[in-house]
Design an enzyme around this catalytic site. Structure first.
Site, short mmCIF file in Angstrom:
data_model
loop_
_atom_site.label_atom_id
_atom_site.label_comp_id
_atom_site.label_asym_id
_atom_site.label_seq_id
_atom_site.Cartn_x
_atom_site.Cartn_y
_atom_site.Cartn_z
N ASP A 1 -2.22 -0.69 -1.46
CA ASP A 1 -1.27 0.30 -0.91
C ASP A 1 -0.49 1.03 -2.01
O ASP A 1 0.58 1.59 -1.78
CB ASP A 1 -0.27 -0.32 0.07
CG ASP A 1 -0.02 0.56 1.29
OD1 ASP A 1 -0.45 1.73 1.28
OD2 ASP A 1 0.62 0.09 2.25
N GLU B 1 -7.00 0.71 0.04
CA GLU B 1 -5.95 1.58 0.60
C GLU B 1 -5.08 2.04 -0.56
O GLU B 1 -4.00 1.52 -0.82
CB GLU B 1 -5.12 0.85 1.68
CG GLU B 1 -4.24 1.82 2.47
CD GLU B 1 -3.32 1.12 3.48
OE1 GLU B 1 -3.79 0.24 4.23
OE2 GLU B 1 -2.13 1.48 3.49
N HIS C 1 -4.67 4.27 9.66
CA HIS C 1 -3.54 4.02 8.76
C HIS C 1 -2.22 4.36 9.45
O HIS C 1 -2.16 5.27 10.29
CB HIS C 1 -3.72 4.88 7.50
CG HIS C 1 -2.65 4.67 6.47
ND1 HIS C 1 -1.46 5.37 6.49
CD2 HIS C 1 -2.58 3.80 5.43
CE1 HIS C 1 -0.71 4.95 5.47
NE2 HIS C 1 -1.36 4.01 4.81
N HIS D 1 -3.47 5.34 -2.36
CA HIS D 1 -3.13 6.69 -1.92
C HIS D 1 -2.91 7.68 -3.04
O HIS D 1 -2.49 7.33 -4.13
CB HIS D 1 -1.85 6.63 -1.08
CG HIS D 1 -2.01 5.79 0.16
ND1 HIS D 1 -2.93 6.08 1.15
CD2 HIS D 1 -1.38 4.66 0.56
CE1 HIS D 1 -2.84 5.17 2.10
NE2 HIS D 1 -1.92 4.30 1.78
C1 GRE Z 1 1.86 4.07 3.30
O1 GRE Z 1 1.10 3.14 3.09
O2 GRE Z 1 1.44 5.18 3.65
C2 GRE Z 1 3.33 3.90 3.11
C3 GRE Z 1 4.16 4.98 3.32
C4 GRE Z 1 5.53 4.85 3.12
C5 GRE Z 1 6.06 3.63 2.74
C6 GRE Z 1 5.24 2.54 2.55
C7 GRE Z 1 3.87 2.66 2.74
O3 GRE Z 1 3.65 6.19 3.69
O4 GRE Z 1 3.07 1.63 2.57
ZN ZN Z 2 -0.96 2.93 3.04
#
Ligand code: GRE
Ligand code: ZN
Length: 327
Positions: A288, A8, A164, A10
Protein backbone atom coordinates in the site's frame (compact mmCIF):
# COMPACT_ATOMS: atom_id res chain seq x y z
CA UNK A 1 12.55 -12.61 1.91
CA UNK A 2 14.04 -11.77 -1.47
CA UNK A 3 12.19 -11.39 -4.76
CA UNK A 4 8.79 -10.53 -3.35
CA UNK A 5 6.00 -9.41 -5.65
CA UNK A 6 3.90 -6.50 -4.33
CA UNK A 7 0.41 -5.81 -5.66
CA UNK A 8 -1.13 -2.68 -4.16
CA UNK A 9 1.47 -0.06 -4.94
CA UNK A 10 0.10 3.33 -5.84
CA UNK A 11 1.07 6.19 -8.07
CA UNK A 12 -0.77 9.36 -9.12
CA UNK A 13 -0.82 11.73 -12.03
CA UNK A 14 -0.92 15.49 -11.71
CA UNK A 15 -4.67 15.21 -12.38
CA UNK A 16 -5.39 12.80 -9.52
CA UNK A 17 -2.72 13.39 -6.89
CA UNK A 18 -4.69 15.90 -4.83
CA UNK A 19 -7.33 13.25 -4.05
CA UNK A 20 -4.84 11.81 -1.55
CA UNK A 21 -3.91 15.03 0.23
CA UNK A 22 -6.58 14.94 2.96
CA UNK A 23 -4.98 11.87 4.54
CA UNK A 24 -1.76 13.65 5.34
CA UNK A 25 -0.79 16.64 7.42
CA UNK A 26 0.91 19.62 5.84
CA UNK A 27 4.32 18.31 6.93
CA UNK A 28 3.98 14.81 5.52
CA UNK A 29 2.17 15.71 2.31
CA UNK A 30 5.08 17.02 0.18
CA UNK A 31 6.96 13.74 0.59
CA UNK A 32 3.89 11.56 -0.06
CA UNK A 33 3.00 13.68 -3.06
CA UNK A 34 6.49 13.28 -4.46
CA UNK A 35 6.35 9.52 -3.88
CA UNK A 36 2.97 9.20 -5.60
CA UNK A 37 4.21 11.11 -8.63
CA UNK A 38 7.46 9.14 -8.82
CA UNK A 39 6.82 6.00 -10.80
CA UNK A 40 10.28 4.58 -10.87
CA UNK A 41 13.43 6.12 -9.36
CA UNK A 42 12.83 6.40 -5.59
CA UNK A 43 10.39 3.50 -5.81
CA UNK A 44 12.91 1.14 -7.42
CA UNK A 45 15.54 2.01 -4.81
CA UNK A 46 13.09 1.23 -2.03
CA UNK A 47 12.07 -2.02 -3.71
CA UNK A 48 15.75 -3.02 -3.88
CA UNK A 49 16.25 -2.22 -0.21
CA UNK A 50 13.10 -4.14 0.77
CA UNK A 51 13.51 -7.29 -1.31
CA UNK A 52 10.67 -6.53 -3.70
CA UNK A 53 11.52 -7.74 -7.19
CA UNK A 54 8.32 -6.68 -8.91
CA UNK A 55 5.49 -4.24 -8.14
CA UNK A 56 2.17 -3.89 -9.91
CA UNK A 57 1.27 -0.20 -9.85
CA UNK A 58 -2.19 1.33 -9.63
CA UNK A 59 -3.66 4.82 -9.57
CA UNK A 60 -4.51 6.51 -6.24
CA UNK A 61 -8.05 6.72 -4.86
CA UNK A 62 -10.80 7.66 -5.63
CA UNK A 63 -9.42 9.37 -8.77
CA UNK A 64 -11.37 8.21 -11.83
CA UNK A 65 -14.29 6.83 -9.76
CA UNK A 66 -15.18 10.27 -8.34
CA UNK A 67 -15.26 12.13 -11.66
CA UNK A 68 -18.97 12.80 -12.30
CA UNK A 69 -18.40 13.91 -15.90
CA UNK A 70 -18.22 10.56 -17.67
CA UNK A 71 -16.29 11.85 -20.67
CA UNK A 72 -13.69 13.34 -18.37
CA UNK A 73 -13.49 10.08 -16.41
CA UNK A 74 -12.78 8.27 -19.68
CA UNK A 75 -10.02 10.76 -20.58
CA UNK A 76 -8.38 10.79 -17.13
CA UNK A 77 -8.31 6.98 -17.03
CA UNK A 78 -6.78 6.82 -20.50
CA UNK A 79 -4.13 9.39 -19.70
CA UNK A 80 -3.24 7.70 -16.41
CA UNK A 81 -2.98 4.31 -18.10
CA UNK A 82 -0.82 5.74 -20.88
CA UNK A 83 1.50 7.44 -18.39
CA UNK A 84 1.77 4.22 -16.42
CA UNK A 85 2.39 2.15 -19.55
CA UNK A 86 5.27 4.38 -20.51
CA UNK A 87 7.06 3.94 -17.17
CA UNK A 88 6.35 0.25 -16.91
CA UNK A 89 7.70 -0.39 -20.39
CA UNK A 90 11.00 1.19 -19.29
CA UNK A 91 11.33 -1.36 -16.43
CA UNK A 92 9.43 -4.44 -17.60
CA UNK A 93 11.26 -6.75 -15.19
CA UNK A 94 10.42 -4.61 -12.17
CA UNK A 95 7.07 -2.94 -12.76
CA UNK A 96 3.65 -4.08 -13.92
CA UNK A 97 0.36 -2.22 -14.15
CA UNK A 98 -3.28 -2.38 -13.19
CA UNK A 99 -5.63 -0.31 -15.34
CA UNK A 100 -7.76 2.53 -14.01
CA UNK A 101 -11.23 2.21 -15.51
CA UNK A 102 -14.04 4.69 -16.25
CA UNK A 103 -16.74 2.51 -14.71
CA UNK A 104 -19.19 5.40 -15.11
CA UNK A 105 -19.73 4.00 -18.61
CA UNK A 106 -19.66 0.19 -18.68
CA UNK A 107 -18.96 0.09 -22.43
CA UNK A 108 -16.08 2.53 -22.09
CA UNK A 109 -14.74 0.46 -19.17
CA UNK A 110 -14.74 -2.62 -21.41
CA UNK A 111 -12.95 -0.72 -24.18
CA UNK A 112 -10.30 0.64 -21.81
CA UNK A 113 -9.77 -2.70 -20.08
CA UNK A 114 -9.35 -4.43 -23.43
CA UNK A 115 -6.92 -1.75 -24.62
CA UNK A 116 -4.94 -1.88 -21.37
CA UNK A 117 -4.64 -5.65 -21.31
CA UNK A 118 -4.20 -6.46 -24.99
CA UNK A 119 -2.28 -3.37 -26.20
CA UNK A 120 -0.48 -2.08 -23.10
CA UNK A 121 0.20 -5.44 -21.45
CA UNK A 122 -1.52 -4.58 -18.16
CA UNK A 123 -2.09 -7.34 -15.63
CA UNK A 124 -5.71 -6.52 -14.76
CA UNK A 125 -7.68 -3.61 -13.34
CA UNK A 126 -7.81 -1.82 -10.00
CA UNK A 127 -11.01 0.12 -9.37
CA UNK A 128 -11.68 2.37 -6.39
CA UNK A 129 -15.16 1.27 -5.34
CA UNK A 130 -18.42 2.72 -6.65
CA UNK A 131 -18.44 5.32 -9.42
CA UNK A 132 -20.23 8.67 -9.26
CA UNK A 133 -22.22 9.23 -12.43
CA UNK A 134 -23.39 12.72 -13.49
CA UNK A 135 -23.89 13.91 -9.91
CA UNK A 136 -21.93 13.20 -6.74
CA UNK A 137 -24.82 11.48 -4.93
CA UNK A 138 -25.28 8.99 -7.77
CA UNK A 139 -23.07 6.21 -6.37
CA UNK A 140 -23.16 3.20 -8.67
CA UNK A 141 -22.08 -0.30 -7.61
CA UNK A 142 -20.94 -3.00 -9.99
CA UNK A 143 -23.37 -5.72 -9.01
CA UNK A 144 -26.00 -3.84 -11.04
CA UNK A 145 -27.23 -5.49 -14.28
CA UNK A 146 -25.63 -2.92 -16.59
CA UNK A 147 -22.18 -4.22 -15.49
CA UNK A 148 -22.74 -7.85 -16.50
CA UNK A 149 -21.20 -7.39 -19.98
CA UNK A 150 -18.19 -5.75 -18.28
CA UNK A 151 -17.73 -8.74 -15.98
CA UNK A 152 -18.09 -11.09 -18.93
CA UNK A 153 -15.14 -9.29 -20.54
CA UNK A 154 -13.06 -9.47 -17.34
CA UNK A 155 -13.68 -13.19 -17.28
CA UNK A 156 -12.93 -13.56 -20.99
CA UNK A 157 -9.65 -11.65 -20.70
CA UNK A 158 -8.81 -13.81 -17.69
CA UNK A 159 -7.40 -10.96 -15.59
CA UNK A 160 -8.02 -10.12 -11.92
CA UNK A 161 -10.16 -7.19 -10.80
CA UNK A 162 -8.78 -5.49 -7.69
CA UNK A 163 -11.58 -3.82 -5.72
CA UNK A 164 -9.82 -1.01 -3.87
CA UNK A 165 -11.23 1.26 -1.11
CA UNK A 166 -12.78 4.66 -1.16
CA UNK A 167 -14.98 6.36 1.41
CA UNK A 168 -18.75 5.66 1.52
CA UNK A 169 -21.09 8.01 -0.37
CA UNK A 170 -21.72 11.25 1.56
CA UNK A 171 -25.35 10.21 2.07
CA UNK A 172 -24.13 7.14 3.97
CA UNK A 173 -21.76 8.96 6.29
CA UNK A 174 -24.14 10.00 9.09
CA UNK A 175 -22.71 7.34 11.40
CA UNK A 176 -19.34 9.00 11.03
CA UNK A 177 -20.47 12.52 11.88
CA UNK A 178 -18.40 14.02 14.66
CA UNK A 179 -15.80 11.28 14.15
CA UNK A 180 -13.84 12.18 11.04
CA UNK A 181 -11.05 9.86 12.17
CA UNK A 182 -13.30 6.89 11.33
CA UNK A 183 -13.42 7.86 7.69
CA UNK A 184 -10.64 6.60 5.45
CA UNK A 185 -8.33 3.73 6.32
CA UNK A 186 -9.17 3.52 10.05
CA UNK A 187 -12.60 2.03 9.38
CA UNK A 188 -14.80 3.40 6.57
CA UNK A 189 -12.62 2.17 3.68
CA UNK A 190 -12.97 -1.44 4.78
CA UNK A 191 -16.68 -1.17 5.62
CA UNK A 192 -17.39 0.31 2.22
CA UNK A 193 -15.21 -2.06 0.24
CA UNK A 194 -16.37 -5.14 2.14
CA UNK A 195 -19.97 -4.09 1.49
CA UNK A 196 -19.26 -3.76 -2.23
CA UNK A 197 -17.62 -7.18 -2.34
CA UNK A 198 -20.62 -8.76 -0.58
CA UNK A 199 -23.00 -7.02 -3.00
CA UNK A 200 -21.09 -8.67 -5.85
CA UNK A 201 -21.40 -12.09 -4.24
CA UNK A 202 -25.07 -11.69 -3.28
CA UNK A 203 -26.00 -10.56 -6.79
CA UNK A 204 -25.17 -13.99 -8.18
CA UNK A 205 -22.34 -12.52 -10.28
CA UNK A 206 -20.04 -15.44 -9.53
CA UNK A 207 -22.71 -18.02 -10.35
CA UNK A 208 -23.00 -16.41 -13.76
CA UNK A 209 -19.23 -15.91 -14.18
CA UNK A 210 -17.56 -18.61 -12.08
CA UNK A 211 -14.06 -17.88 -13.39
CA UNK A 212 -13.86 -14.27 -12.20
CA UNK A 213 -11.08 -13.33 -9.82
CA UNK A 214 -11.56 -10.42 -7.45
CA UNK A 215 -8.72 -9.22 -5.22
CA UNK A 216 -9.36 -7.41 -1.95
CA UNK A 217 -6.63 -5.58 -0.07
CA UNK A 218 -6.28 -5.10 3.68
CA UNK A 219 -6.56 -8.85 4.32
CA UNK A 220 -10.08 -8.95 2.94
CA UNK A 221 -11.66 -5.67 4.09
CA UNK A 222 -13.34 -7.24 7.17
CA UNK A 223 -15.13 -9.84 5.02
CA UNK A 224 -12.58 -12.47 6.04
CA UNK A 225 -13.24 -12.11 9.76
CA UNK A 226 -17.02 -12.10 9.39
CA UNK A 227 -17.38 -14.68 6.62
CA UNK A 228 -19.04 -17.46 8.60
CA UNK A 229 -21.66 -15.17 10.06
CA UNK A 230 -22.34 -13.46 6.73
CA UNK A 231 -22.59 -16.77 4.94
CA UNK A 232 -24.77 -18.29 7.67
CA UNK A 233 -27.32 -15.49 7.59
CA UNK A 234 -27.17 -14.93 3.85
CA UNK A 235 -27.85 -18.58 3.11
CA UNK A 236 -31.28 -19.13 1.57
CA UNK A 237 -31.42 -22.61 3.03
CA UNK A 238 -33.53 -23.13 6.12
CA UNK A 239 -35.78 -20.55 7.62
CA UNK A 240 -33.81 -17.38 7.18
CA UNK A 241 -36.07 -14.70 5.67
CA UNK A 242 -33.03 -12.53 4.84
CA UNK A 243 -31.20 -15.11 2.73
CA UNK A 244 -30.31 -14.53 -0.90
CA UNK A 245 -30.59 -17.05 -3.69
CA UNK A 246 -27.02 -17.60 -4.84
CA UNK A 247 -26.05 -21.08 -5.98
CA UNK A 248 -22.83 -21.08 -4.00
CA UNK A 249 -22.76 -20.09 -0.36
CA UNK A 250 -20.98 -16.81 0.38
CA UNK A 251 -18.19 -18.69 2.07
CA UNK A 252 -17.62 -21.00 -0.93
CA UNK A 253 -17.73 -18.06 -3.30
CA UNK A 254 -15.29 -16.11 -1.18
CA UNK A 255 -12.91 -19.06 -1.23
CA UNK A 256 -13.22 -19.71 -4.96
CA UNK A 257 -13.34 -16.26 -6.52
CA UNK A 258 -11.39 -14.01 -4.16
CA UNK A 259 -7.81 -13.39 -3.17
CA UNK A 260 -6.77 -11.08 -0.36
CA UNK A 261 -3.58 -9.09 0.03
CA UNK A 262 -1.61 -7.87 3.02
CA UNK A 263 -1.78 -4.23 1.87
CA UNK A 264 -1.82 -1.78 4.77
CA UNK A 265 -2.55 -4.50 7.33
CA UNK A 266 0.67 -5.73 8.86
CA UNK A 267 -0.77 -8.06 11.45
CA UNK A 268 0.37 -11.67 11.65
CA UNK A 269 -2.74 -12.92 13.48
CA UNK A 270 -4.95 -11.38 10.81
CA UNK A 271 -2.80 -12.82 7.99
CA UNK A 272 -2.91 -16.26 9.57
CA UNK A 273 -6.67 -15.99 9.85
CA UNK A 274 -6.87 -15.20 6.12
CA UNK A 275 -4.56 -18.17 5.41
CA UNK A 276 -6.88 -20.43 7.43
CA UNK A 277 -10.07 -19.12 5.84
CA UNK A 278 -8.95 -19.00 2.22
CA UNK A 279 -5.84 -21.16 2.09
CA UNK A 280 -2.28 -19.87 1.81
CA UNK A 281 -2.53 -19.90 -1.99
CA UNK A 282 -5.17 -17.16 -1.85
CA UNK A 283 -3.18 -14.66 0.20
CA UNK A 284 -0.85 -12.26 -1.61
CA UNK A 285 1.79 -9.80 -0.50
CA UNK A 286 1.20 -6.05 -0.95
CA UNK A 287 2.35 -2.93 0.90
CA UNK A 288 0.00 0.00 0.00
CA UNK A 289 3.00 2.29 -0.59
CA UNK A 290 3.20 5.28 -0.30
CA UNK A 291 0.21 5.38 2.04
CA UNK A 292 2.10 2.92 4.21
CA UNK A 293 5.80 2.43 4.59
CA UNK A 294 7.28 -0.12 2.21
CA UNK A 295 10.00 -0.80 4.77
CA UNK A 296 7.50 -1.49 7.57
CA UNK A 297 5.47 -3.82 5.35
CA UNK A 298 8.53 -5.81 4.35
CA UNK A 299 10.18 -5.91 7.76
CA UNK A 300 6.93 -7.23 9.21
CA UNK A 301 6.24 -9.76 6.46
CA UNK A 302 9.79 -11.11 6.27
CA UNK A 303 9.85 -11.85 10.01
CA UNK A 304 6.19 -12.85 10.51
CA UNK A 305 5.61 -16.19 12.20
CA UNK A 306 4.46 -18.31 9.30
CA UNK A 307 6.12 -21.29 7.64
CA UNK A 308 8.79 -20.62 5.03
CA UNK A 309 6.82 -22.40 2.30
CA UNK A 310 3.82 -20.20 3.02
CA UNK A 311 6.03 -17.10 3.03
CA UNK A 312 7.28 -18.03 -0.45
CA UNK A 313 3.73 -18.63 -1.64
CA UNK A 314 2.33 -15.39 -0.25
CA UNK A 315 5.40 -13.31 -0.97
CA UNK A 316 5.87 -14.46 -4.55
CA UNK A 317 4.62 -17.77 -5.93
CA UNK A 318 0.88 -17.10 -5.81
CA UNK A 319 1.25 -13.79 -7.63
CA UNK A 320 3.65 -15.32 -10.17
CA UNK A 321 1.04 -17.97 -10.90
CA UNK A 322 -1.93 -15.59 -11.15
CA UNK A 323 -0.15 -13.01 -13.29
CA UNK A 324 1.84 -15.41 -15.41
CA UNK A 325 5.20 -14.10 -14.25
CA UNK A 326 8.40 -16.07 -14.25
CA UNK A 327 8.78 -17.80 -10.90
C1 GRE B 1 -5.14 3.89 -0.27
O1 GRE B 1 -4.68 2.77 -0.17
O2 GRE B 1 -5.63 4.30 -1.33
C2 GRE B 1 -5.11 4.84 0.89
C3 GRE B 1 -5.60 6.12 0.73
C4 GRE B 1 -5.55 7.01 1.79
C5 GRE B 1 -5.03 6.62 3.01
C6 GRE B 1 -4.56 5.34 3.18
C7 GRE B 1 -4.59 4.43 2.13
O3 GRE B 1 -6.11 6.52 -0.46
O4 GRE B 1 -4.15 3.20 2.28
ZN1 ZN C 1 -4.36 1.21 -1.48
Amino acid sequence: MKNKIALEEHFATAETVNDSQEYFGAEAWPERRRQLLDLASERLNKMDACGIAYSILSLNSPAVQSITDTNRAIQVARRANDALAEQVSAYPDRLGAFAALPMQDPDAAVTELRRAVTELGFKGALVNGFSQIDKPENATYYDLPQYRPFWAEVERLHVPFYLHPRNPPTSQQSGYHGHPWLLGPAWAFSMETGLHALRLIGSGLFDEHPHLTVILGHLGELVTTNIWRTSHWASPQGKNPMGVATEQSFIDCFRRNFYVTTSGDFRTIAMRNAMEELGADRVLFATDYPFESMEEACTWFDASEIGERDRERIGRQNAARIFGLRD
